[in-house]
Design a protein around this motif. Structure first.
Motif, PDB file in Angstrom:
ATOM      1  N   ALA A   1       0.831  -1.204   0.000  1.00  0.00           N
ATOM      2  CA  ALA A   1       0.000   0.000   0.000  1.00  0.00           C
ATOM      3  C   ALA A   1       0.867   1.256   0.000  1.00  0.00           C
ATOM      4  O   ALA A   1       0.568   2.227  -0.712  1.00  0.00           O
ATOM      5  N   THR A   2       1.947   1.231   0.764  1.00  0.00           N
ATOM      6  CA  THR A   2       2.862   2.373   0.784  1.00  0.00           C
ATOM      7  C   THR A   2       3.457   2.597  -0.596  1.00  0.00           C
ATOM      8  O   THR A   2       3.538   3.735  -1.075  1.00  0.00           O
ATOM      9  N   GLY A   3       3.843   1.519  -1.272  1.00  0.00           N
ATOM     10  CA  GLY A   3       4.387   1.633  -2.621  1.00  0.00           C
ATOM     11  C   GLY A   3       3.377   2.202  -3.600  1.00  0.00           C
ATOM     12  O   GLY A   3       3.711   3.048  -4.444  1.00  0.00           O
ATOM     13  N   ILE A   4       2.131   1.756  -3.485  1.00  0.00           N
ATOM     14  CA  ILE A   4       1.075   2.250  -4.379  1.00  0.00           C
ATOM     15  C   ILE A   4       0.818   3.733  -4.111  1.00  0.00           C
ATOM     16  O   ILE A   4       0.749   4.545  -5.041  1.00  0.00           O
ATOM     17  N   ARG A   5       0.697   4.082  -2.828  1.00  0.00           N
ATOM     18  CA  ARG A   5       0.439   5.494  -2.486  1.00  0.00           C
ATOM     19  C   ARG A   5       1.595   6.392  -2.928  1.00  0.00           C
ATOM     20  O   ARG A   5       1.379   7.510  -3.408  1.00  0.00           O
ATOM     21  N   THR A   6       2.809   5.910  -2.781  1.00  0.00           N
ATOM     22  CA  THR A   6       3.980   6.685  -3.195  1.00  0.00           C
ATOM     23  C   THR A   6       3.988   6.873  -4.713  1.00  0.00           C
ATOM     24  O   THR A   6       4.248   7.973  -5.213  1.00  0.00           O
TER      25      THR A   6
ATOM     26  N   GLY B   1       0.503   9.046  -5.471  1.00  0.00           N
ATOM     27  CA  GLY B   1       0.196  10.293  -4.775  1.00  0.00           C
ATOM     28  C   GLY B   1      -1.301  10.456  -4.601  1.00  0.00           C
ATOM     29  O   GLY B   1      -2.017   9.487  -4.302  1.00  0.00           O
ATOM     30  N   PRO B   2      -1.828  11.677  -4.829  1.00  0.00           N
ATOM     31  CA  PRO B   2      -3.249  11.936  -4.594  1.00  0.00           C
ATOM     32  C   PRO B   2      -4.189  11.233  -5.575  1.00  0.00           C
ATOM     33  O   PRO B   2      -5.399  11.235  -5.358  1.00  0.00           O
ATOM     34  N   VAL B   3      -3.652  10.600  -6.610  1.00  0.00           N
ATOM     35  CA  VAL B   3      -4.497   9.826  -7.532  1.00  0.00           C
ATOM     36  C   VAL B   3      -5.153   8.662  -6.795  1.00  0.00           C
ATOM     37  O   VAL B   3      -6.286   8.282  -7.093  1.00  0.00           O
ATOM     38  N   ALA B   4      -4.452   8.104  -5.812  1.00  0.00           N
ATOM     39  CA  ALA B   4      -4.992   7.005  -5.010  1.00  0.00           C
ATOM     40  C   ALA B   4      -5.855   7.605  -3.903  1.00  0.00           C
ATOM     41  O   ALA B   4      -5.333   8.159  -2.937  1.00  0.00           O
ATOM     42  N   THR B   5      -7.172   7.485  -4.034  1.00  0.00           N
ATOM     43  CA  THR B   5      -8.049   8.043  -3.006  1.00  0.00           C
ATOM     44  C   THR B   5      -8.266   7.076  -1.846  1.00  0.00           C
ATOM     45  O   THR B   5      -8.632   7.501  -0.759  1.00  0.00           O
ATOM     46  N   ALA B   6      -8.023   5.785  -2.071  1.00  0.00           N
ATOM     47  CA  ALA B   6      -8.078   4.782  -1.003  1.00  0.00           C
ATOM     48  C   ALA B   6      -7.324   3.544  -1.465  1.00  0.00           C
ATOM     49  O   ALA B   6      -7.314   3.204  -2.649  1.00  0.00           O
ATOM     50  N   VAL B   7      -6.673   2.882  -0.506  1.00  0.00           N
ATOM     51  CA  VAL B   7      -5.979   1.615  -0.747  1.00  0.00           C
ATOM     52  C   VAL B   7      -6.357   0.718   0.418  1.00  0.00           C
ATOM     53  O   VAL B   7      -6.032   1.011   1.567  1.00  0.00           O
ATOM     54  N   GLU B   8      -7.085  -0.365   0.128  1.00  0.00           N
ATOM     55  CA  GLU B   8      -7.624  -1.235   1.174  1.00  0.00           C
ATOM     56  C   GLU B   8      -7.228  -2.693   0.945  1.00  0.00           C
ATOM     57  O   GLU B   8      -7.247  -3.173  -0.183  1.00  0.00           O
ATOM     58  N   HIS B   9      -6.927  -3.389   2.029  1.00  0.00           N
ATOM     59  CA  HIS B   9      -6.666  -4.824   2.006  1.00  0.00           C
ATOM     60  C   HIS B   9      -8.023  -5.527   2.024  1.00  0.00           C
ATOM     61  O   HIS B   9      -8.817  -5.320   2.938  1.00  0.00           O
ATOM     62  N   VAL B  10      -8.300  -6.335   1.011  1.00  0.00           N
ATOM     63  CA  VAL B  10      -9.562  -7.066   0.907  1.00  0.00           C
ATOM     64  C   VAL B  10      -9.253  -8.533   0.634  1.00  0.00           C
ATOM     65  O   VAL B  10      -8.092  -8.928   0.542  1.00  0.00           O
ATOM     66  N   GLY B  11     -10.287  -9.328   0.494  1.00  0.00           N
ATOM     67  CA  GLY B  11     -10.087 -10.744   0.199  1.00  0.00           C
ATOM     68  C   GLY B  11      -9.702 -11.524   1.442  1.00  0.00           C
ATOM     69  O   GLY B  11      -9.563 -10.985   2.542  1.00  0.00           O
ATOM     70  N   SER B  12      -9.506 -12.805   1.270  1.00  0.00           N
ATOM     71  CA  SER B  12      -9.275 -13.702   2.403  1.00  0.00           C
ATOM     72  C   SER B  12      -8.000 -13.405   3.177  1.00  0.00           C
ATOM     73  O   SER B  12      -7.950 -13.639   4.382  1.00  0.00           O
TER      74      SER B  12
ATOM     75  N   ILE C   1      -5.959  -6.306  -3.133  1.00  0.00           N
ATOM     76  CA  ILE C   1      -5.981  -4.896  -2.752  1.00  0.00           C
ATOM     77  C   ILE C   1      -7.009  -4.187  -3.607  1.00  0.00           C
ATOM     78  O   ILE C   1      -7.060  -4.389  -4.820  1.00  0.00           O
ATOM     79  N   ASN C   2      -7.809  -3.344  -2.970  1.00  0.00           N
ATOM     80  CA  ASN C   2      -8.686  -2.434  -3.710  1.00  0.00           C
ATOM     81  C   ASN C   2      -8.024  -1.073  -3.736  1.00  0.00           C
ATOM     82  O   ASN C   2      -7.649  -0.542  -2.681  1.00  0.00           O
TER      83      ASN C   2
ATOM     84  N   MET D   1     -17.246  -5.064  -0.853  1.00  0.00           N
ATOM     85  CA  MET D   1     -16.097  -5.885  -0.478  1.00  0.00           C
ATOM     86  C   MET D   1     -15.612  -5.554   0.938  1.00  0.00           C
ATOM     87  O   MET D   1     -15.228  -6.452   1.695  1.00  0.00           O
ATOM     88  N   ILE D   2     -15.647  -4.284   1.301  1.00  0.00           N
ATOM     89  CA  ILE D   2     -15.235  -3.873   2.643  1.00  0.00           C
ATOM     90  C   ILE D   2     -16.242  -4.390   3.676  1.00  0.00           C
ATOM     91  O   ILE D   2     -15.857  -4.892   4.740  1.00  0.00           O
ATOM     92  N   THR D   3     -17.523  -4.303   3.365  1.00  0.00           N
ATOM     93  CA  THR D   3     -18.555  -4.819   4.269  1.00  0.00           C
ATOM     94  C   THR D   3     -18.373  -6.314   4.490  1.00  0.00           C
ATOM     95  O   THR D   3     -18.449  -6.797   5.633  1.00  0.00           O
ATOM     96  N   PHE D   4     -18.097  -7.053   3.415  1.00  0.00           N
ATOM     97  CA  PHE D   4     -17.891  -8.500   3.533  1.00  0.00           C
ATOM     98  C   PHE D   4     -16.664  -8.801   4.384  1.00  0.00           C
ATOM     99  O   PHE D   4     -16.716  -9.621   5.306  1.00  0.00           O
ATOM    100  N   ARG D   5     -15.555  -8.129   4.100  1.00  0.00           N
ATOM    101  CA  ARG D   5     -14.331  -8.333   4.892  1.00  0.00           C
ATOM    102  C   ARG D   5     -14.600  -8.080   6.375  1.00  0.00           C
ATOM    103  O   ARG D   5     -14.236  -8.891   7.229  1.00  0.00           O
TER     104      ARG D   5
END
Length: 185
Positions: A36-41, A44-55, A69-70, A128-132
């Motif tokens: 997530a840190t790599g994606i955000r870096t 930058g501001p293009v990533a409005t959210a980065v979430e761990h999803v799935g099992s 990752i979403n 997906m977040i609700t399910f997680r």
């Protein structure tokens, strides 16, 4: 090709056998945080959210050892806004699903990652977040999903997506139960 079609840029994952589930790895959350840190870096501001999803995002749940990752961006159909930066850190665009929430799937080979890209405000991301969160907090839902995963993983599958699709009915049941418990509180 219609706008609703799935456009595979690389062939879908084949398994031609059973699905191997790994025991829960307590390193999965730390691996996600690094990714997530790599994606955000990179974005930058293009990533409005980065979430761990799935099992792999549910403590104690066996899973295919692939971090899901979403990533939310302003417009997932605007690939030039994010795909080149993600390719620069090793991700590869695998598919476009224009008719399903403008979903894009990018993959990373090591560690293995499925990066799902949706537009900010996507109801699929919220689902997906609700399910997680339901699996994290409700032991009955966790056990029902685990039993389904294990039963289905032991069957023969041609493609990994077929296995994922077959789990959708129990996912919908758990989400429906979640909606019912919210409205009765």
């Amino acid at each position: 090709m219609s706008d609703d079609a799935v456009e595979y840029l690389l062939p879908p994952s084949r398994v031609d056998g059973t699905i191997e589930l790994s025991p829960y790895d307590p390193q999965w959350p730390a691996t996600f945080e690094t990714l997530a840190t790599g994606i955000r870096t990179a974005l930058g501001p293009v990533a409005t959210a980065v979430e761990h999803v799935g099992s792999t995002s549910v403590p104690g749940l066996p899973a295919k050892p692939i971090i899901d990752i979403n990533l939310l961006v302003v417009d997932s159909a605007d690939e030039p806004a994010y795909v080149p930066a993600l390719e620069g850190i090793g991700y590869v665009l695998h598919l476009r699903e224009r008719g399903w929430h403008q979903h894009r799937l990018l993959r990373l080979a090591e560690p293995r990652v499925n990066l799902h890209v949706f537009t900010t405000g996507s109801p699929e991301h919220d689902r997906m977040i609700t399910f997680r969160d339901r699996l994290r907090t409700d032991p009955e839902s966790f056990e029902r999903y685990l039993a389904t995963k294990q039963r289905l993983a032991a069957q023969h599958w041609e493609r990994v997506q077929d296995y994922a699709d077959e789990k959708s009915s129990v996912v919908e049941q758990i989400l429906s139960d979640s909606q019912g418990s919210r409205s009765s509180s």
